[in-house]
Design a protein around this motif. Structure first.
Motif, PDB file in Angstrom:
ATOM      1  N   ASP A   3       0.821  -1.332   0.145  1.00  0.00           N
ATOM      2  CA  ASP A   3      -0.086   0.022  -0.061  1.00  0.00           C
ATOM      3  C   ASP A   3       1.072   1.222  -0.012  1.00  0.00           C
ATOM      4  O   ASP A   3       2.107   1.255   0.436  1.00  0.00           O
TER       5      ASP A   3
ATOM      6  N   GLU B  86      -5.121 -11.289   6.042  1.00  0.00           N
ATOM      7  CA  GLU B  86      -6.545 -11.346   5.634  1.00  0.00           C
ATOM      8  C   GLU B  86      -6.998 -12.225   4.498  1.00  0.00           C
ATOM      9  O   GLU B  86      -7.896 -12.667   4.226  1.00  0.00           O
TER      10      GLU B  86
ATOM     11  N   ARG C  43      -3.210  -7.025   5.298  1.00  0.00           N
ATOM     12  CA  ARG C  43      -4.187  -7.245   4.387  1.00  0.00           C
ATOM     13  C   ARG C  43      -3.964  -8.696   3.730  1.00  0.00           C
ATOM     14  O   ARG C  43      -4.548  -9.744   3.230  1.00  0.00           O
TER      15      ARG C  43
END
Length: 192
Positions: free
Chosen positions: A60, A189, A186
């Motif tokens: 990110d 996840e 993330r």
């Protein structure tokens, strides 16, 4: 990697580069942070073909850091083309891909190279081969998404990445802590 005429595949981190100098490395893909100096270890290597890419191991945007972009994965694929173009000059080769730790960017790049070289190989088998090369592989998910698209894997490489993350966390639960600390929750996840 039959179509690349490469018989030996290695993934490592910067601290392991000197250990590889005696292994007749013919091709190197270096992935470094933008401000990291070029590793001195390559001065001890026999002549080889080397490509250097510079971007951070993030998924990110982070201010002041270079996020992996599609053009970085395109450069990995161009490197594969260069390796392929030189195959007539050698009987076999040894491909070394490294990043800082040999865990994320380098494993994503190697996965990309293997997927390009074996377009019909099932994605889960590519990940099995990747783990055979580098057991601690945790490929950068952003790079894998780009590779999946560029290699027309239609989401199958990303789906296999999810399963790979799940296997890695079952094998080494500390991956979850490390990835959270690195701002890559993330990916945790994503794991299935």
């Amino acid at each position: 990697m039959q179509s690349l005429s490469i018989s030996t595949l290695t993934i490592c981190g910067i601290s392991e580069l000197l250990e590889q100098k005696e292994r007749a490395v013919t091709h190197v893909l270096s992935i470094l942070d933008p401000d990291h100096p070029d590793p001195e270890a390559f001065g001890a290597y026999d002549p080889h073909h080397r490509t250097i890419l510079r971007f951070h191991d993030i998924i990110d945007p982070v201010e002041g850091m270079v996020l992996p972009q599609p053009e970085h994965v395109e450069a990995v694929l161009r490197f594969a083309d260069e390796v392929e173009a030189g195959k007539a000059e050698r009987a076999e080769g040894h491909l070394l891909v490294h990043c800082h730790m040999g865990i994320s960017r380098s494993t994503a790049a190697m996965l990309t190279l293997m997927a390009r070289a074996a377009p019909d190989e099932p994605e889960d088998r590519l990940f099995e081969r990747l783990v055979e090369i580098r057991p601690q592989a945790w490929p950068n998910s952003r790079m894998v998404v780009f590779a999946d698209d560029m290699l027309s894997r239609n989401g199958r490489l990303v789906d296999a990445l999810r399963r790979h993350y799940g296997r890695q966390m079952r094998h080494k639960p500390e991956f979850a802590l490390w990835m959270h600390e690195l701002g890559r929750g993330r990916e945790i996840e994503m794991a299935t």
